[in-house]
Write an enzyme that holds these catalytic residues in place. Structure first.
Site, mmCIF file in Angstrom:
data_model
loop_
_atom_site.group_PDB
_atom_site.id
_atom_site.type_symbol
_atom_site.label_atom_id
_atom_site.label_comp_id
_atom_site.label_asym_id
_atom_site.label_seq_id
_atom_site.Cartn_x
_atom_site.Cartn_y
_atom_site.Cartn_z
ATOM 1 N N ARG A 67 -0.894 -7.619 2.434
ATOM 2 C CA ARG A 67 -1.464 -8.955 2.207
ATOM 3 C C ARG A 67 -0.361 -9.959 1.916
ATOM 4 N NH1 ARG A 67 -6.584 -8.406 -0.064
ATOM 5 N NH2 ARG A 67 -5.704 -7.007 -1.604
ATOM 6 N N TYR A 68 0.683 -9.527 1.206
ATOM 7 C CA TYR A 68 1.792 -10.408 0.845
ATOM 8 C C TYR A 68 3.018 -9.978 1.652
ATOM 9 C CZ TYR A 68 -1.068 -11.159 -3.369
ATOM 10 O OH TYR A 68 -2.072 -11.446 -4.244
ATOM 11 N N ARG A 71 5.510 -7.023 -0.033
ATOM 12 C CA ARG A 71 5.045 -5.766 -0.636
ATOM 13 C C ARG A 71 3.779 -5.272 0.039
ATOM 14 N NH1 ARG A 71 3.982 -10.344 -3.458
ATOM 15 N NH2 ARG A 71 2.359 -10.471 -5.067
ATOM 16 N N CYS A 80 -9.471 10.628 -7.421
ATOM 17 C CA CYS A 80 -8.947 10.239 -8.728
ATOM 18 C C CYS A 80 -9.204 11.382 -9.700
ATOM 19 C CB CYS A 80 -9.645 8.990 -9.251
ATOM 20 S SG CYS A 80 -9.509 7.584 -8.143
ATOM 21 N N CYS A 84 -14.192 5.720 -12.460
ATOM 22 C CA CYS A 84 -14.559 4.621 -13.339
ATOM 23 C C CYS A 84 -15.765 3.904 -12.734
ATOM 24 C CB CYS A 84 -13.387 3.652 -13.468
ATOM 25 S SG CYS A 84 -11.818 4.503 -13.739
ATOM 26 N N CYS A 87 -15.132 0.597 -10.780
ATOM 27 C CA CYS A 87 -14.034 0.627 -9.805
ATOM 28 C C CYS A 87 -14.251 -0.344 -8.643
ATOM 29 C CB CYS A 87 -13.892 2.037 -9.246
ATOM 30 S SG CYS A 87 -12.654 2.148 -7.944
ATOM 31 N N ARG A 89 -12.738 -0.196 -5.816
ATOM 32 C CA ARG A 89 -12.674 0.497 -4.523
ATOM 33 C C ARG A 89 -13.671 1.651 -4.501
ATOM 34 N NH1 ARG A 89 -6.702 0.004 -4.557
ATOM 35 N NH2 ARG A 89 -6.304 -1.942 -3.457
ATOM 36 N N ASP A 248 -14.106 -7.274 -10.205
ATOM 37 C CA ASP A 248 -14.418 -7.689 -8.825
ATOM 38 C C ASP A 248 -15.895 -7.454 -8.497
ATOM 39 O OD1 ASP A 248 -11.698 -8.375 -8.056
ATOM 40 O OD2 ASP A 248 -11.280 -6.236 -8.314
ATOM 41 N N ASP A 285 -8.759 -11.540 -8.368
ATOM 42 C CA ASP A 285 -8.512 -11.260 -6.962
ATOM 43 C C ASP A 285 -9.580 -12.030 -6.195
ATOM 44 O OD1 ASP A 285 -7.296 -9.831 -4.746
ATOM 45 O OD2 ASP A 285 -6.762 -8.334 -6.257
ATOM 46 N N LYS A 292 -4.306 -12.582 -5.245
ATOM 47 C CA LYS A 292 -4.587 -12.758 -6.675
ATOM 48 C C LYS A 292 -4.125 -14.128 -7.149
ATOM 49 C CE LYS A 292 -3.853 -7.871 -7.766
ATOM 50 N NZ LYS A 292 -3.396 -7.449 -6.427
HETATM 51 C C1 LIG Z 1 -2.740 -6.513 -5.999
HETATM 52 C C2 LIG Z 1 -2.044 -6.327 -4.754
HETATM 53 C C3 LIG Z 1 -0.633 -6.278 -4.725
HETATM 54 C C4 LIG Z 1 0.216 -6.382 -5.965
HETATM 55 O O1 LIG Z 1 0.219 -7.667 -6.489
HETATM 56 P P1 LIG Z 1 1.232 -8.027 -7.661
HETATM 57 O O2 LIG Z 1 0.810 -9.413 -8.044
HETATM 58 O O3 LIG Z 1 2.610 -7.939 -7.116
HETATM 59 O O4 LIG Z 1 1.011 -7.019 -8.756
HETATM 60 C C5 LIG Z 1 -0.004 -6.141 -3.529
HETATM 61 N N1 LIG Z 1 -0.697 -6.040 -2.376
HETATM 62 C C6 LIG Z 1 -2.031 -6.089 -2.372
HETATM 63 C C7 LIG Z 1 -2.741 -5.967 -1.073
HETATM 64 C C8 LIG Z 1 -2.759 -6.227 -3.558
HETATM 65 O O5 LIG Z 1 -4.091 -6.248 -3.538
HETATM 66 S S1 SF4 Z 2 -10.469 2.307 -11.046
HETATM 67 FE FE1 SF4 Z 2 -11.158 3.379 -9.169
HETATM 68 S S2 SF4 Z 2 -9.275 3.979 -8.130
HETATM 69 FE FE2 SF4 Z 2 -8.717 3.539 -10.278
HETATM 70 S S3 SF4 Z 2 -8.871 5.523 -11.355
HETATM 71 FE FE3 SF4 Z 2 -10.838 4.473 -11.610
HETATM 72 S S4 SF4 Z 2 -12.104 5.278 -9.923
HETATM 73 FE FE4 SF4 Z 2 -9.966 5.735 -9.392
#
Ligand SMILES: *Cc1c(COP(=O)(O)O)cnc(C)c1O
Ligand code: SF4
Length: 324
Positions: A67-68, A71, A80, A84, A87, A89, A248, A285, A292
């Site tokens: 996305r960025y 990174r 996991c 959670c 979560c 995801r 989220d 996010d 973010k």
């Molecule tokens: C959250 C996230 C990151 C990390 O973001 P930082 O602000 O550097 O902690 C990097 N890539 C993606 C796709 C993300 O969702």
């Molecule tokens: S937040 Fe989601 S991905 Fe992270 S440890 Fe919990 S269940 Fe796993």
């Protein structure tokens, strides 16, 4: 507002270490609420979605989210140690989902190798620390061999949820010449046990830089005293509080989402009361994959061109530049 009902498919999994920290019931215990299903989970808010932060639109090859520019996320595991309830995801992970096959891991590594802008690789999932030390070490070996990758970051709940997994062998796999950051997911001071303290100490001794990330969860940690206690204890354990995430729009999580206004009020209360090194950034996010943004409350207002009013931590207002 229309509300649909769904039987939750998000698995329930707790470790013995987590069970030992639960002191009450899902109705009143800040740890139990994070892991045990509640009836409210069956309500699906109309804005909730499978992919709340838009990973899919930024996935060039399986397992990578880019996305960025500098990174990428590399989702090396889809399981996991615990699941959670809130979560973000939750629809993409769990026992029913498939992790990456070796070919897919190779293709993801090839993507990173061929994109010279990628300076940092963030291992996530699921939870990367459910991989065996041998598997994890092989991935990190590959990443460290890429000249433009300078930083490897691991996002994990394992040091808190399953501290026994932080073995000597795992720590050896994380000890590198290149910088390895470990961002530990933790939401409440009640989760910090002696085993957790030992795990953090061993990760630090392996040369990892330790950060924390927490989610602001209604009924769990949405009060200033609980977060102050958490961030103080983490900082004293050499873990720098990094992000406090606003929850989220994951399906069936509306009972955990408070207002941004409440989150900002808590952040205001922490300012001044808690050391600067113990303050995380409150983050949102943006739904849809736009990245973010900080939700830091405003302390400075422009009243005229170049003239500001700054509000101190006790709520008093001051001119900037000062008047005389
Ligand atoms: C959250 C996230 C990151 C990390 O973001 P930082 O602000 O550097 O902690 C990097 N890539 C993606 C796709 C993300 O969702
Ligand atoms: S937040 Fe989601 S991905 Fe992270 S440890 Fe919990 S269940 Fe796993």
């Amino acid at each position: 507002m229309s509300i649909s009902l769904k039987k939750s498919t998000h698995p329930v999994r707790l470790t013995q270490a987590v069970r030992d920290t639960i002191k009450g019931t899902v109705a009143d215990d800040p740890v139990a609420k994070q892991y045990l299903p509640q009836d409210a989970e069956s309500f699906i808010h109309p804005l909730e979605r499978r992919d709340p932060i838009g990973d899919d639109v930024h996935t060039p090859v399986k397992g990578i989210v880019h996305r960025y520019p500098d990174r990428v996320l590399f989702k090396v595991a889809s399981a996991c140690a615990v699941y959670c309830r809130y979560c973000f995801r939750k629809e993409m992970i769990g026992p029913g989902t498939k992790g990456l096959l070796q070919d897919e891991i190779n293709a993801a590594l090839q993507y990173i190798r061929s994109h010279k802008d990628i300076w940092e690789v963030i291992l996530t999932g699921g939870d990367p620390l459910v991989l065996s030390p041998r598997q994890l070490s092989a991935v990190i070996d590959n990443l460290c061999a890429i000249p433009h990758v300078q930083v490897v970051r691991i996002h994990t709940r394992v040091p808190v949820a399953d501290p026994q997994r932080i073995t000597e062998e795992l720590c050896a796999a994380l000890k590198r010449d290149k910088a390895v950051y470990v961002a530990i997911h933790i939401n409440h001071a009640q989760e910090i046990t002696d085993d957790v303290r030992r795990a953090l100490k061993n990760l630090h001794a392996a040369g990892c830089v330790l950060l924390s990330q927490s989610v602001l969860l209604k009924g769990v940690n949405d009060n200033t005293a609980a977060l102050e206690d958490l961030f103080r204890q983490l900082t004293a354990l050499r873990v720098k509080p990094y992000y406090l995430h606003h929850p989220d729009f994951a399906p069936g999580t509306s009972h955990f989402r408070g207002s941004i206004k409440r989150g900002q009020q808590i952040m205001r209360e922490l300012l001044g009361r808690l050391s600067g090194i113990a303050q995380p950034t409150y983050m949102l996010d943006i739904p849809g994959g736009f990245g973010k943004v900080p939700l830091t409350p405003q302390y400075l207002n422009e009243i005229e061109d170049g003239l500001y009013m700054a509000e101190d931590y006790q709520g008093c207002k001051h001119h900037y530049p000062p008047k005389e």
